[in-house]
Design an enzyme around this catalytic site. Structure first.
Site, short mmCIF file in Angstrom:
data_model
loop_
_atom_site.label_atom_id
_atom_site.label_comp_id
_atom_site.label_asym_id
_atom_site.label_seq_id
_atom_site.Cartn_x
_atom_site.Cartn_y
_atom_site.Cartn_z
N GLU A 262 -4.29 3.25 6.93
CA GLU A 262 -4.13 3.17 5.48
C GLU A 262 -4.80 4.37 4.83
O GLU A 262 -4.34 4.87 3.81
CB GLU A 262 -4.77 1.87 4.95
CG GLU A 262 -4.71 1.71 3.46
CD GLU A 262 -5.23 0.37 2.97
OE1 GLU A 262 -6.03 0.35 2.02
OE2 GLU A 262 -4.85 -0.65 3.57
N ARG B 202 0.82 -1.22 0.00
CA ARG B 202 0.00 0.00 0.00
C ARG B 202 0.85 1.28 0.00
O ARG B 202 0.47 2.31 0.53
CB ARG B 202 -0.95 0.02 1.21
CG ARG B 202 -1.88 -1.18 1.29
CD ARG B 202 -2.83 -1.24 0.09
NE ARG B 202 -3.68 -2.43 0.19
CZ ARG B 202 -3.41 -3.60 -0.38
NH1 ARG B 202 -2.31 -3.73 -1.15
NH2 ARG B 202 -4.20 -4.63 -0.27
N SER C 228 -10.81 0.78 3.58
CA SER C 228 -10.06 0.24 4.71
C SER C 228 -9.37 1.35 5.49
O SER C 228 -8.66 2.16 4.90
CB SER C 228 -9.02 -0.77 4.23
OG SER C 228 -9.65 -1.88 3.62
#
Length: 302
Positions: free
Chosen positions: A295, A174, A225
């Site tokens: 995130e 990520r 998320s």
């Protein structure tokens, strides 16, 4: 800022709006105003916008479709550049796909599956745009952007533009080089896909999209998320084991469907969401000794 707005409007570079509420431009429907919101109508006008901003010495921030984003209740200082309708082109040459940063990831995955091209099935349920997906190396179902990207065209803060190869993007979980070492805007990206069985690709695409619908609260305003998975653990599972599903602060609530999602129940503020994030972090650290990292991109005035 009014003079900058006037100049950009005279140049007809696209949509220009002062004090635009960013709650209207984020999937969680939260966020104070941008001093100036600009949505360039083409790559050329994006470059012109950056030239004017640089000459004015004004801060800038780029956003896409507003997923994976939490904007402060106090808004964002300077110019917010929205990469949208003017950068939503996509062309296929054999098995090579070139896509603008404003293209919807879900729509692109569906379009490629209809052409019998494999590689984007993992992204069939990922909201947001190609620019954001490349920026954060979005992934799901055991794959991510780094597996298919050949190169990305980046507009850096000083106005220079450069193609970065997959290796130069320095992808990891990520993350990409654009988040830390070399801040910039993804203008365009080139991907390597593969020919495959159209029916199989479409079936896999549908399966992944349906899985998202069944397990994640996309019918409610949310940002995707919230936490990175602290591998080998999974953020959602830890949050659920800690008994935090459904826990709320103000108008922000941990989803009853998935522990790693926070939904806006109607009147949530960014402060509500941030307080809930801190509560989750403290609880998981106390119960499991695991430090949770966000995130979701958090931006704007304090």
């Amino acid at each position: 800022m009014k003079e900058l707005a006037r100049k950009l409007q005279e140049m007809k570079i696209g949509m220009v709006a002062e004090q635009e509420p960013l709650a209207s431009h984020t999937t969680i429907k939260i966020g104070g105003p941008a001093d100036l919101l600009v949505e360039p109508s083409s790559v050329e006008n994006l470059v012109k916008t950056m030239e004017v901003i640089r000459e004015a010495g004004v801060k800038w921030t780029a956003i896409g479709r507003g997923s994976n984003l939490l904007v402060s209740d106090n808004g964002i200082e300077g110019v917010v550049i929205k990469l949208g309708a003017g950068l939503d082109h996509a062309e296929v040459d054999g098995t090579t796909l070139t896509a603008g940063s404003g293209v919807s990831v879900v729509a692109l995955a569906m379009s490629m599956s209809r052409k019998g091209l494999s590689g984007l099935e993992f992204a069939s349920g990922i909201p947001g745009s190609i620019g954001g997906a490349v920026y954060m190396n979005a992934g799901a179902h055991g794959s991510d952007i780094s597996k298919i990207l050949i190169k990305a065209f980046i507009l850096f803060q000083d106005g220079t533009m450069e193609w970065l190869t997959n290796e130069e993007m320095e992808f990891s979980y990520r993350t990409s080089v654009l988040q830390k070492k070399r801040p910039g805007i993804v203008v365009e990206a080139v991907f390597q896909l593969e020919e495959g069985d159209k029916a199989e690709i479409m079936a896999k695409n549908k399966k992944n999209k349906d899985y998202r619908k069944e397990t994640q609260p996309w019918n409610s305003p949310c940002a995707g998320s919230i936490f990175r998975n602290p591998l080998p653990e999974y953020a959602g599972q830890l949050i659920e084991k800690a008994g935090l599903k459904g826990h709320s602060i103000g108008g922000a609530q941990i989803s009853e469907m998935h522990g790693n999602f926070i939904v806006n129940t109607g009147n949530a503020t960014a402060e509500d969401v941030l307080a809930l994030i801190e509560h989750v972090k403290a609880t998981i650290l106390d119960q499991y000794g695991v430090r949770m990292e966000t995130e979701v991109e958090i931006m704007g005035r304090k």
